[in-house]
Enzyme design. Structure first.
Site, PDB file in Angstrom:
ATOM      1  N   CYS A  20       0.678  -1.215  -0.112  1.00  0.00           N
ATOM      2  CA  CYS A  20      -0.058  -0.010  -0.007  1.00  0.00           C
ATOM      3  C   CYS A  20       0.744   1.259  -0.044  1.00  0.00           C
ATOM      4  O   CYS A  20       0.338   2.307  -0.086  1.00  0.00           O
ATOM      5  CB  CYS A  20      -0.723   0.010   1.323  1.00  0.00           C
ATOM      6  SG  CYS A  20      -1.644  -1.342   1.646  1.00  0.00           S
ATOM      7  N   HIS A  38      -5.717   2.100   5.558  1.00  0.00           N
ATOM      8  CA  HIS A  38      -6.330   1.276   4.530  1.00  0.00           C
ATOM      9  C   HIS A  38      -7.104   0.018   5.203  1.00  0.00           C
ATOM     10  O   HIS A  38      -6.354  -0.481   6.177  1.00  0.00           O
ATOM     11  CB  HIS A  38      -5.186   0.638   3.505  1.00  0.00           C
ATOM     12  CG  HIS A  38      -5.849  -0.466   2.567  1.00  0.00           C
ATOM     13  ND1 HIS A  38      -6.720  -0.095   1.952  1.00  0.00           N
ATOM     14  CD2 HIS A  38      -5.273  -1.586   2.269  1.00  0.00           C
ATOM     15  CE1 HIS A  38      -7.035  -1.342   1.158  1.00  0.00           C
ATOM     16  NE2 HIS A  38      -6.124  -2.190   1.066  1.00  0.00           N
ATOM     17  N   HIS A  91     -10.099  -3.310   4.717  1.00  0.00           N
ATOM     18  CA  HIS A  91     -10.741  -4.119   3.915  1.00  0.00           C
ATOM     19  C   HIS A  91     -12.136  -4.379   4.582  1.00  0.00           C
ATOM     20  O   HIS A  91     -12.667  -5.258   4.540  1.00  0.00           O
ATOM     21  CB  HIS A  91      -9.959  -5.511   3.792  1.00  0.00           C
ATOM     22  CG  HIS A  91      -8.826  -5.459   3.016  1.00  0.00           C
ATOM     23  ND1 HIS A  91      -8.283  -6.873   2.560  1.00  0.00           N
ATOM     24  CD2 HIS A  91      -8.256  -4.591   2.506  1.00  0.00           C
ATOM     25  CE1 HIS A  91      -7.180  -6.495   1.990  1.00  0.00           C
ATOM     26  NE2 HIS A  91      -7.123  -4.914   1.713  1.00  0.00           N
ATOM     27  N   GLU A 120     -26.679  12.069  11.181  1.00  0.00           N
ATOM     28  CA  GLU A 120     -25.872  12.990  11.989  1.00  0.00           C
ATOM     29  C   GLU A 120     -24.415  12.653  11.917  1.00  0.00           C
ATOM     30  O   GLU A 120     -23.536  13.706  12.344  1.00  0.00           O
ATOM     31  CB  GLU A 120     -26.208  12.544  13.674  1.00  0.00           C
ATOM     32  CG  GLU A 120     -25.577  13.190  14.809  1.00  0.00           C
ATOM     33  CD  GLU A 120     -26.098  14.823  14.891  1.00  0.00           C
ATOM     34  OE1 GLU A 120     -26.659  15.343  14.208  1.00  0.00           O
ATOM     35  OE2 GLU A 120     -25.300  15.474  15.581  1.00  0.00           O
TER      36      GLU A 120
END
Ligand code: MRU
Ligand code: ZN
Length: 247
Positions: free
Chosen positions: A101, A119, A121, A142
């Site tokens: 990543c 990041h 999943h 809200e």
């Protein structure tokens, strides 16, 4: 030599000064701690997902190793990169491969000046990418108020619409960088990008802002799945939900 943190700790930083600190807010301590929190939310299980954090000065980037159980990491497992040159200042013994990543985290840092990028999943994120087209949209809830406007000061309001772009997944995580960068350019108000059938990237000015944004967005993604299941559009106006109720 002992650590220079505010806690007068006795950790021998000479052994690994870039990652050993008794300061709990040091990125090398925060990455393992936060990954355990994310794991317990089901966001980074099975080695997927992670977080990268820049130090307070912003000149170093802390990155987790690739393919490891993210909830079992320790500070010594961290890679440290020089932010300006993008050269590694430290490579851990556990593996020579930093998180796949990394180019995506770097995109959020370089294009938005982010201090941290998460990041996950998350299944709610993946479900929303299956239920929505090129954009995720939700309004009149809200929790939207926890998210920043980005293009101007302050947070979104209750009546504002949250829009998150959705990009297509690629076979390899690093190949997502071009489309993530395009989404960041095309959505100047976004603090997150969803990746279809994969998950989400969320960033913020500081690690704590990134954490709050990730939590708020995941709440809204989970809610959106439930609204869709109930037949209520996620952008339905206040009071309009009655039109969709079956009882
Ligand atoms: C379950 S493997 C997931 C990876 O391919 C990737 O999507 C991911 O999120 C983590 O990559 P990593 O290189 O382990 O940090
Ligand atoms: Zn991933």
């Amino acid at each position: 030599m002992s650590c220079k943190c505010s806690q007068q700790c006795d950790i021998d930083v000479m052994s690994d000064p870039l990652v050993l600190s008794a300061d709990p807010s040091h990125p090398a301590n925060l990455i393992p701690e936060l990954c355990t929190v994310f794991y317990n939310n089901g966001w980074v299980t099975g080695t997927g997902g992670g977080i990268s954090i820049r130090n307070a000065e912003g000149d170093k980037v802390y990155i987790a190793p690739s393919g490891v159980q993210k909830e079992r990491m320790v500070p010594e497992n961290m890679f440290v990169m020089d932010y300006a040159s993008e050269e590694y200042l430290r490579v851990p013994q556990i593996t020579k491969k930093p998180s796949a990543c990394t180019p995506l985290f770097m995109s959020a840092f370089k294009m938005r000046g982010a201090g941290a990028c998460i990041h996950t999943h998350s299944q709610s994120a993946v479900m929303c990418t299956l239920l929505f087209g090129d954009e995720f949209r939700i309004s009149n809830i809200e929790q939207i108020k926890a998210l920043p406007k980005i293009t101007e000061a302050g947070n979104l309001g209750f009546f504002d619409e949250l829009v998150i772009p959705i990009i297509e997944n690629t076979a390899h995580e690093e190949d997502l960088a071009d489309s993530l960068q395009e989404a960041i350019r095309n959505y100047p108000g976004a603090t997150a990008v969803l990746v279809r059938r994969h998950g989400i990237y969320v960033w913020g000015e500081t690690v704590w802002k990134a954490k709050v944004y990730n939590e708020a967005i995941d709440y809204l993604l989970e809610l959106a799945v439930k609204m869709r299941q109930a037949g209520i559009p996620t952008t339905c106006g206040v009071g309009e939900e009655k039109k969709y109720l079956k009882y």
